[in-house]
Design an enzyme around this catalytic site. Structure first.
Site, PDB file in Angstrom:
ATOM      1  N   LYS A  10      17.480  37.115  74.808  1.00 45.56           N
ATOM      2  CA  LYS A  10      17.329  38.095  73.702  1.00 45.56           C
ATOM      3  C   LYS A  10      18.552  38.046  72.800  1.00 45.56           C
ATOM      4  CE  LYS A  10      20.596  41.193  75.220  1.00 45.56           C
ATOM      5  NZ  LYS A  10      21.851  41.500  74.526  1.00 45.56           N
ATOM      6  N   PRO A  99      24.063  30.515  78.518  1.00 47.48           N
ATOM      7  CA  PRO A  99      25.434  30.830  78.930  1.00 47.48           C
ATOM      8  C   PRO A  99      25.496  32.078  79.806  1.00 47.48           C
ATOM      9  CG  PRO A  99      25.077  31.405  76.628  1.00 47.48           C
ATOM     10  CD  PRO A  99      23.847  30.684  77.075  1.00 47.48           C
ATOM     11  N   GLY A 103      25.958  37.431  76.167  1.00 48.48           N
ATOM     12  CA  GLY A 103      25.374  38.469  75.315  1.00 48.48           C
ATOM     13  C   GLY A 103      23.909  38.187  75.004  1.00 48.48           C
ATOM     14  N   LEU A 104      23.343  37.166  75.694  1.00 49.60           N
ATOM     15  CA  LEU A 104      21.931  36.815  75.467  1.00 49.60           C
ATOM     16  C   LEU A 104      21.038  37.447  76.534  1.00 49.60           C
ATOM     17  CD1 LEU A 104      22.345  33.040  74.536  1.00 49.60           C
ATOM     18  CD2 LEU A 104      22.038  34.980  72.988  1.00 49.60           C
ATOM     19  N   GLY A 105      21.618  38.271  77.379  1.00 48.83           N
ATOM     20  CA  GLY A 105      20.841  38.983  78.390  1.00 48.83           C
ATOM     21  C   GLY A 105      20.272  38.067  79.460  1.00 48.83           C
ATOM     22  N   GLY A 107      21.216  37.058  82.500  1.00 42.95           N
ATOM     23  CA  GLY A 107      21.158  37.572  83.874  1.00 42.95           C
ATOM     24  C   GLY A 107      20.096  38.669  83.989  1.00 42.95           C
ATOM     25  N   SER A 108      19.976  39.487  82.976  1.00 45.44           N
ATOM     26  CA  SER A 108      18.975  40.560  82.982  1.00 45.44           C
ATOM     27  C   SER A 108      17.571  39.960  82.966  1.00 45.44           C
ATOM     28  CB  SER A 108      19.155  41.447  81.758  1.00 45.44           C
ATOM     29  OG  SER A 108      20.474  41.920  81.679  1.00 45.44           O
ATOM     30  N   ASP A 141      19.717  46.144  80.292  1.00 49.51           N
ATOM     31  CA  ASP A 141      19.012  45.145  79.484  1.00 49.51           C
ATOM     32  C   ASP A 141      17.773  44.581  80.167  1.00 49.51           C
ATOM     33  OD1 ASP A 141      20.489  45.081  77.208  1.00 49.51           O
ATOM     34  OD2 ASP A 141      21.547  43.227  77.650  1.00 49.51           O
TER      35      ASP A 141
HETATM   36  C1  LIG Z   1      25.604  45.088  75.555  1.00 49.81           C
HETATM   37  C2  LIG Z   1      24.150  44.879  75.906  1.00 49.81           C
HETATM   38  O1  LIG Z   1      23.913  43.549  76.304  1.00 49.81           O
HETATM   39  C3  LIG Z   1      23.294  45.143  74.681  1.00 49.81           C
HETATM   40  O2  LIG Z   1      22.016  44.606  74.808  1.00 49.81           O
HETATM   41  C4  LIG Z   1      23.734  45.813  77.021  1.00 49.81           C
HETATM   42  O3  LIG Z   1      23.992  47.139  76.666  1.00 49.81           O
HETATM   43  C5  LIG Z   1      24.367  45.489  78.343  1.00 49.81           C
HETATM   44  O4  LIG Z   1      23.371  45.623  79.305  1.00 49.81           O
HETATM   45  P1  LIG Z   1      23.568  45.118  80.820  1.00 49.81           P
HETATM   46  O5  LIG Z   1      24.319  43.831  80.825  1.00 49.81           O
HETATM   47  O6  LIG Z   1      22.222  45.174  81.465  1.00 49.81           O
HETATM   48  O7  LIG Z   1      24.535  46.248  81.323  1.00 49.81           O
HETATM   49  P2  LIG Z   1      24.544  47.064  82.691  1.00 49.81           P
HETATM   50  O8  LIG Z   1      24.541  46.102  83.820  1.00 49.81           O
HETATM   51  O9  LIG Z   1      23.521  48.148  82.659  1.00 49.81           O
HETATM   52  O10 LIG Z   1      25.978  47.741  82.569  1.00 49.81           O
HETATM   53  C6  LIG Z   1      27.165  47.029  82.734  1.00 49.81           C
HETATM   54  C7  LIG Z   1      28.306  47.940  82.323  1.00 49.81           C
HETATM   55  O11 LIG Z   1      28.372  48.029  80.874  1.00 49.81           O
HETATM   56  C8  LIG Z   1      28.683  49.359  80.473  1.00 49.81           C
HETATM   57  N1  LIG Z   1      27.555  49.901  79.687  1.00 49.81           N
HETATM   58  C9  LIG Z   1      26.346  49.275  79.656  1.00 49.81           C
HETATM   59  C10 LIG Z   1      25.312  49.757  78.886  1.00 49.81           C
HETATM   60  C11 LIG Z   1      25.541  50.951  78.154  1.00 49.81           C
HETATM   61  N2  LIG Z   1      24.593  51.481  77.393  1.00 49.81           N
HETATM   62  N3  LIG Z   1      26.742  51.571  78.214  1.00 49.81           N
HETATM   63  C12 LIG Z   1      27.764  51.068  78.952  1.00 49.81           C
HETATM   64  O12 LIG Z   1      28.860  51.626  78.967  1.00 49.81           O
HETATM   65  C13 LIG Z   1      28.945  50.136  81.746  1.00 49.81           C
HETATM   66  O13 LIG Z   1      30.333  50.052  81.994  1.00 49.81           O
HETATM   67  C14 LIG Z   1      28.185  49.363  82.788  1.00 49.81           C
HETATM   68  O14 LIG Z   1      28.739  49.520  84.083  1.00 49.81           O
HETATM   69  N1  LIG Z   2      21.084  36.025  87.599  1.00 50.78           N
HETATM   70  C1  LIG Z   2      22.314  36.026  87.075  1.00 50.78           C
HETATM   71  N2  LIG Z   2      22.650  35.129  86.131  1.00 50.78           N
HETATM   72  C2  LIG Z   2      23.885  35.155  85.564  1.00 50.78           C
HETATM   73  N3  LIG Z   2      24.852  35.988  85.909  1.00 50.78           N
HETATM   74  C3  LIG Z   2      24.588  36.905  86.846  1.00 50.78           C
HETATM   75  C4  LIG Z   2      23.314  36.965  87.463  1.00 50.78           C
HETATM   76  N4  LIG Z   2      23.336  37.973  88.334  1.00 50.78           N
HETATM   77  C5  LIG Z   2      24.561  38.529  88.268  1.00 50.78           C
HETATM   78  N5  LIG Z   2      25.327  37.889  87.386  1.00 50.78           N
HETATM   79  C6  LIG Z   2      26.713  38.269  87.008  1.00 50.78           C
HETATM   80  O1  LIG Z   2      26.613  39.006  85.771  1.00 50.78           O
HETATM   81  C7  LIG Z   2      27.614  38.622  84.837  1.00 50.78           C
HETATM   82  C8  LIG Z   2      27.044  38.669  83.386  1.00 50.78           C
HETATM   83  O2  LIG Z   2      25.908  37.870  83.310  1.00 50.78           O
HETATM   84  P1  LIG Z   2      24.982  37.630  82.035  1.00 50.78           P
HETATM   85  O3  LIG Z   2      24.913  36.176  81.778  1.00 50.78           O
HETATM   86  O4  LIG Z   2      23.706  38.339  82.203  1.00 50.78           O
HETATM   87  O5  LIG Z   2      25.778  38.331  80.851  1.00 50.78           O
HETATM   88  P2  LIG Z   2      25.319  38.556  79.394  1.00 50.78           P
HETATM   89  O6  LIG Z   2      24.619  37.351  78.881  1.00 50.78           O
HETATM   90  O7  LIG Z   2      26.543  39.040  78.676  1.00 50.78           O
HETATM   91  O8  LIG Z   2      24.242  39.687  79.471  1.00 50.78           O
HETATM   92  P3  LIG Z   2      24.057  40.970  78.568  1.00 50.78           P
HETATM   93  O9  LIG Z   2      23.591  40.502  77.235  1.00 50.78           O
HETATM   94  O10 LIG Z   2      22.991  41.696  79.345  1.00 50.78           O
HETATM   95  O11 LIG Z   2      25.386  41.667  78.536  1.00 50.78           O
HETATM   96  C9  LIG Z   2      28.049  37.230  85.274  1.00 50.78           C
HETATM   97  O12 LIG Z   2      29.435  37.110  85.107  1.00 50.78           O
HETATM   98  C10 LIG Z   2      27.629  37.091  86.741  1.00 50.78           C
HETATM   99  O13 LIG Z   2      28.732  37.206  87.617  1.00 50.78           O
END
Ligand SMILES: C[C@](O)(CO)[C@H](O)COP(=O)(O)OP(=O)(O)OC[C@H]1O[C@@H](n2ccc(N)nc2=O)[C@H](O)[C@@H]1O
Ligand SMILES: Nc1ncnc2c1ncn2[C@@H]1O[C@H](COP(=O)(O)OP(=O)(O)OP(=O)(O)O)[C@@H](O)[C@H]1O
Length: 339
Positions: A10, A99, A103-105, A107-108, A141
């Site tokens: 995303k 990556p 920030g592309l979500g 892991g979510s 996410d």
């Molecule tokens: C930045 C975004 O990627 C935008 O799409 C998301 O808000 C992040 O979503 P995510 O990676 O699924 O985050 P979560 O695993 O729920 O939260 C990770 C950490 O980010 C912070 N967090 C996250 C979401 C939010 N609305 N407020 C926060 O302060 C919190 O410290 C939390 O412990």
């Molecule tokens: N399935 C998974 N794939 C990647 N990383 C994971 C996974 N499960 C847990 N993690 C942990 O979560 C951290 C962040 O992963 P992710 O790649 O989802 O970040 P992101 O792309 O910034 O996601 P978001 O946009 O939700 O913030 C990694 O550093 C890793 O240690």
């Protein structure tokens, strides 16, 4: 047999950060859009006899991805089995192409893909509300990936609403070599915004909601909507961006992340070259994206990024119907690498 699921990514077309909440999260308003770029999550699962303990095995091609209970896909499967009240032996393989910490979500999305694979394998489906609830427990996410397409995210981002389909368009994602920690980015935001009143912080959320509503409404209310325009011209995404650029469509994280990594601002400027409809940081970064009117304009952006020494990926935005139609594939062996 096993089930292979495209775990799509995303971007955040806009993201406004509101006040810090008592639970440590921040109120958010965001407009998510799914992209065709994906990891592959392969799930094989078999039910076990009552009384047996569930067994999970997780493997991956990327050393940065945890292979135990810290993994989002593991958490999701554990919760889903609990919710279904069944025991199973489950193998999950995550082929990372996106990556980590981008920030592309990614892991979510892996968590949502693991749930979809598990349901297919076991021939069951959790009720819709339960799926969204456990997805929200795994991460803010995750629920968006149970809808796909253009999705409005409220609450801490986990309260999701499907938005009208935005037609597919060319997208270039720049992949800087730095990773950005999401919790650290939120903390930095708090430090910078300390002087803001709670009311002013809430207003940011409202202004983005209004920009989204006004943008999505514009092609219809002005009577200029036409499917025949070239590229983005005349479509709701274009209208959203046009209305939004003049108003509030932006990502608040840019204020924090560009200050810490000035090179990322440079990359945004590069993406904004000719034919770019809109460019922004995605989530807390470090990935940035540009949306382009034509494939040629997107190719030109890739070339300019190459000159800067920045890796990129070419993809398209993925409307909801396509998100679901191409997602799942039955495969003979769990770890086959056919795509
Ligand atoms: C930045 C975004 O990627 C935008 O799409 C998301 O808000 C992040 O979503 P995510 O990676 O699924 O985050 P979560 O695993 O729920 O939260 C990770 C950490 O980010 C912070 N967090 C996250 C979401 C939010 N609305 N407020 C926060 O302060 C919190 O410290 C939390 O412990
Ligand atoms: N399935 C998974 N794939 C990647 N990383 C994971 C996974 N499960 C847990 N993690 C942990 O979560 C951290 C962040 O992963 P992710 O790649 O989802 O970040 P992101 O792309 O910034 O996601 P978001 O946009 O939700 O913030 C990694 O550093 C890793 O240690």
């Amino acid at each position: 047999m096993a089930t292979r699921v495209r775990s799509y990514s995303k971007i955040n077309l806009g993201l406004a950060i509101g006040p810090a909440r008592a639970d440590g999260f921040h109120a958010l308003t965001t407009l998510y859009q799914t992209l065709a770029a994906h990891d592959l999550v392969t799930v094989a699962a078999e039910l076990l006899a009552p009384g047996a303990e569930s067994r999970l095995l997780l493997t991956t091609n990327d050393r940065r991805v945890p292979t135990d209970g810290r993994n989002t896909a593991w958490k999701m499967v554990e919760r889903a089995l609990g919710e279904l009240g069944v025991r199973a032996e489950v193998s999950i393989h995550i082929e990372k192409r996106l990556p980590v910490q981008g920030g592309l979500g990614a892991g979510s999305a892996n968590a949502a893909a693991a749930l979809i694979g598990l349901e297919r394998e076991l021939g069951v489906r959790l009720e819709g509300g339960a799926r969204l609830r456990i997805a929200a427990e795994v991460g803010s996410d995750v629920p968006l990936f149970l809808l796909g397409g253009a999705v409005l995210g409220l609450g801490r981002g986990e309260e999701v609403y499907p938005m009208p389909e935005l037609p597919a368009c060319s997208c270039v994602v720049a992949l800087p070599s730095v990773g950005v920690s999401t919790p650290a980015a939120f903390r930095e935001w708090d430090t910078q915004q300390m002087q803001l009143t709670a009311e002013a912080a809430s207003d940011r959320l409202k202004r983005l909601s209004q920009a989204i509503a006004a943008g999505l409404c514009e092609p219809h209310s002005s009577g200029v909507f036409s499917a025949s325009g070239e590229g983005l011209a005349g479509n709701p995404l274009s209208a959203l961006v046009r209305t939004g650029t003049n108003a509030e469509l932006r990502n608040d994280f840019e204020e924090v992340v560009f200050r810490q990594h000035p090179a990322l601002f440079q990359i945004k400027r590069t993406l904004e070259g000719s034919g770019c409809e809109y460019a922004a940081l995605s989530g807390s970064g470090s990935a940035l994206f540009g949306l382009y009117r034509t494939d040629d304009a997107a190719s030109e952006a890739v070339r300019r990024l190459e000159q800067l020494g920045v890796a990129s990926l070419r993809t398209v935005t993925l409307p909801r119907s396509e998100y679901w139609s191409g997602m799942v594939e039955q495969v003979g062996s769990c770890y086959s690498s056919r795509q």
